[in-house]
Design a protein around this motif. Sequence first.
Motif, PDB file in Angstrom:
ATOM      1  N   ILE A  96      -8.718   5.764  42.210  1.00  0.00           N
ATOM      2  CA  ILE A  96      -8.880   4.310  42.150  1.00  0.00           C
ATOM      3  C   ILE A  96      -9.177   3.844  43.569  1.00  0.00           C
ATOM      4  N   PHE A  97     -10.317   3.156  43.743  1.00  0.00           N
ATOM      5  CA  PHE A  97     -10.772   2.786  45.077  1.00  0.00           C
ATOM      6  C   PHE A  97     -10.737   1.269  45.277  1.00  0.00           C
ATOM      7  N   GLN A  98     -10.694   0.875  46.533  1.00  0.00           N
ATOM      8  CA  GLN A  98     -10.696  -0.543  46.893  1.00  0.00           C
ATOM      9  C   GLN A  98     -11.931  -1.257  46.353  1.00  0.00           C
ATOM     10  N   SER A  99     -13.075  -0.578  46.372  1.00  0.00           N
ATOM     11  CA  SER A  99     -14.336  -1.207  45.974  1.00  0.00           C
ATOM     12  C   SER A  99     -14.703  -0.959  44.509  1.00  0.00           C
ATOM     13  N   PHE A 100     -13.746  -0.442  43.740  1.00  0.00           N
ATOM     14  CA  PHE A 100     -13.867  -0.239  42.288  1.00  0.00           C
ATOM     15  C   PHE A 100     -14.803   0.913  41.910  1.00  0.00           C
ATOM     16  N   ASN A 101     -15.985   1.010  42.567  1.00  0.00           N
ATOM     17  CA  ASN A 101     -16.947   2.092  42.300  1.00  0.00           C
ATOM     18  C   ASN A 101     -17.362   2.175  40.833  1.00  0.00           C
ATOM     19  N   LEU A 102     -17.653   1.018  40.228  1.00  0.00           N
ATOM     20  CA  LEU A 102     -18.117   0.990  38.844  1.00  0.00           C
ATOM     21  C   LEU A 102     -19.641   1.023  38.802  1.00  0.00           C
ATOM     22  N   LEU A 103     -20.184   1.554  37.716  1.00  0.00           N
ATOM     23  CA  LEU A 103     -21.625   1.547  37.501  1.00  0.00           C
ATOM     24  C   LEU A 103     -22.038   0.146  37.056  1.00  0.00           C
ATOM     25  N   ALA A 104     -22.928  -0.476  37.818  1.00  0.00           N
ATOM     26  CA  ALA A 104     -23.250  -1.893  37.606  1.00  0.00           C
ATOM     27  C   ALA A 104     -23.884  -2.171  36.250  1.00  0.00           C
ATOM     28  N   ARG A 105     -24.672  -1.234  35.746  1.00  0.00           N
ATOM     29  CA  ARG A 105     -25.402  -1.469  34.495  1.00  0.00           C
ATOM     30  C   ARG A 105     -24.714  -0.859  33.284  1.00  0.00           C
ATOM     31  N   ALA A 106     -23.492  -0.416  33.457  1.00  0.00           N
ATOM     32  CA  ALA A 106     -22.726   0.170  32.351  1.00  0.00           C
ATOM     33  C   ALA A 106     -21.595  -0.775  31.954  1.00  0.00           C
ATOM     34  N   THR A 107     -21.294  -0.817  30.671  1.00  0.00           N
ATOM     35  CA  THR A 107     -20.192  -1.648  30.190  1.00  0.00           C
ATOM     36  C   THR A 107     -18.861  -1.059  30.645  1.00  0.00           C
ATOM     37  N   ALA A 108     -17.799  -1.833  30.460  1.00  0.00           N
ATOM     38  CA  ALA A 108     -16.460  -1.337  30.785  1.00  0.00           C
ATOM     39  C   ALA A 108     -16.187  -0.030  30.038  1.00  0.00           C
ATOM     40  N   LEU A 109     -16.533   0.003  28.747  1.00  0.00           N
ATOM     41  CA  LEU A 109     -16.297   1.209  27.942  1.00  0.00           C
ATOM     42  C   LEU A 109     -17.092   2.395  28.484  1.00  0.00           C
ATOM     43  N   ARG A 142     -12.553  -6.695  26.418  1.00  0.00           N
ATOM     44  CA  ARG A 142     -13.629  -6.757  27.408  1.00  0.00           C
ATOM     45  C   ARG A 142     -14.467  -5.481  27.444  1.00  0.00           C
ATOM     46  N   ILE A 143     -14.416  -4.697  26.400  1.00  0.00           N
ATOM     47  CA  ILE A 143     -15.019  -3.358  26.456  1.00  0.00           C
ATOM     48  C   ILE A 143     -16.540  -3.394  26.606  1.00  0.00           C
ATOM     49  N   ASP A 144     -17.190  -4.458  26.144  1.00  0.00           N
ATOM     50  CA  ASP A 144     -18.652  -4.536  26.203  1.00  0.00           C
ATOM     51  C   ASP A 144     -19.164  -5.339  27.395  1.00  0.00           C
ATOM     52  N   HIS A 145     -18.260  -5.762  28.280  1.00  0.00           N
ATOM     53  CA  HIS A 145     -18.656  -6.552  29.444  1.00  0.00           C
ATOM     54  C   HIS A 145     -19.137  -5.646  30.578  1.00  0.00           C
ATOM     55  N   LEU A 146     -20.155  -6.114  31.289  1.00  0.00           N
ATOM     56  CA  LEU A 146     -20.615  -5.437  32.500  1.00  0.00           C
ATOM     57  C   LEU A 146     -19.712  -5.841  33.664  1.00  0.00           C
ATOM     58  N   PRO A 147     -19.682  -5.032  34.742  1.00  0.00           N
ATOM     59  CA  PRO A 147     -18.824  -5.370  35.882  1.00  0.00           C
ATOM     60  C   PRO A 147     -19.028  -6.780  36.422  1.00  0.00           C
ATOM     61  N   ASN A 148     -20.296  -7.259  36.466  1.00  0.00           N
ATOM     62  CA  ASN A 148     -20.532  -8.597  37.030  1.00  0.00           C
ATOM     63  C   ASN A 148     -20.084  -9.721  36.088  1.00  0.00           C
ATOM     64  N   GLN A 149     -19.635  -9.352  34.896  1.00  0.00           N
ATOM     65  CA  GLN A 149     -19.082 -10.329  33.956  1.00  0.00           C
ATOM     66  C   GLN A 149     -17.552 -10.322  33.974  1.00  0.00           C
ATOM     67  N   LEU A 150     -16.986  -9.542  34.885  1.00  0.00           N
ATOM     68  CA  LEU A 150     -15.530  -9.395  34.983  1.00  0.00           C
ATOM     69  C   LEU A 150     -15.040  -9.908  36.330  1.00  0.00           C
ATOM     70  N   SER A 151     -13.803 -10.380  36.357  1.00  0.00           N
ATOM     71  CA  SER A 151     -13.173 -10.778  37.622  1.00  0.00           C
ATOM     72  C   SER A 151     -12.827  -9.524  38.430  1.00  0.00           C
ATOM     73  N   GLY A 152     -12.462  -9.727  39.708  1.00  0.00           N
ATOM     74  CA  GLY A 152     -12.067  -8.595  40.541  1.00  0.00           C
ATOM     75  C   GLY A 152     -10.900  -7.825  39.954  1.00  0.00           C
ATOM     76  N   GLY A 153      -9.917  -8.547  39.442  1.00  0.00           N
ATOM     77  CA  GLY A 153      -8.754  -7.887  38.841  1.00  0.00           C
ATOM     78  C   GLY A 153      -9.121  -7.099  37.601  1.00  0.00           C
ATOM     79  N   GLN A 154     -10.031  -7.661  36.795  1.00  0.00           N
ATOM     80  CA  GLN A 154     -10.468  -6.951  35.591  1.00  0.00           C
ATOM     81  C   GLN A 154     -11.269  -5.711  35.954  1.00  0.00           C
ATOM     82  N   ARG A 155     -12.093  -5.804  37.000  1.00  0.00           N
ATOM     83  CA  ARG A 155     -12.850  -4.625  37.442  1.00  0.00           C
ATOM     84  C   ARG A 155     -11.909  -3.515  37.918  1.00  0.00           C
TER      85      ARG A 155
END
Length: 232
Positions: A96-109, A142-155
Amino acid sequence: MSTQIESPLIQLSNISRRYQMGSETITALDKVNLCIQRNEYLAFIGASGSGKSTMMNILGCLDTPSEGQYMLNDKNVAHLQDLELARTRNQEIGFIFQSFNLLARATALQNVMQPLIYRGIRPTERKRRALDALQRVGLSQRIDHLPNQLSGGQRQRVAIARALCGEPSILLADEPTGNLDSATTKDIMALFDELHAEGQTVILVTHETEIAAHCRRTVRLSDGRIQSDEWR
């Protein structure tokens, strides 16, 4: 009747890490000895340059020590080749990283399922595990939301779910609240508290005493050495 003593989850013996900077040798870790048992809740704390980032890289099998022995789940991983090291990371460590490191074009799931692809786990099982992990962190809506549709805490919750999805031996978090406001930080730390209470081994790397105060054990590093090791 003899009682078998459980071996530590992590045992570091005389771990040193040195880097060559031109003609100068930098010692980032200097003969560190440390045992961490299963289900510990531990924080490494220290100023910039204390060795805590190097410690995280060694524990997470992102780097190998210059000398010493690192036993992880009864396996010496100190000097594994890159392929074996990558396999160990994938199976044992949830990052788990400070910058989240999520794929921008992938949903939460999709983000949460990603590490399981490398294990060859079937798509139906990947989805089941990912849904379970997202529910565990309170994001089943929130499983179908993209990272930019989520708050920092949710990311960050997505990142925690991704780490949990692989059922790791260790959750290893590097400054996990560094990009979050104080209210969200409180929520994320409450989640770590819950995960530890459920039996998860949690290791945090932080420079904030308020974050370290959540942990049951605080190891303070200075100049690559353990300065103190306190339990509460």
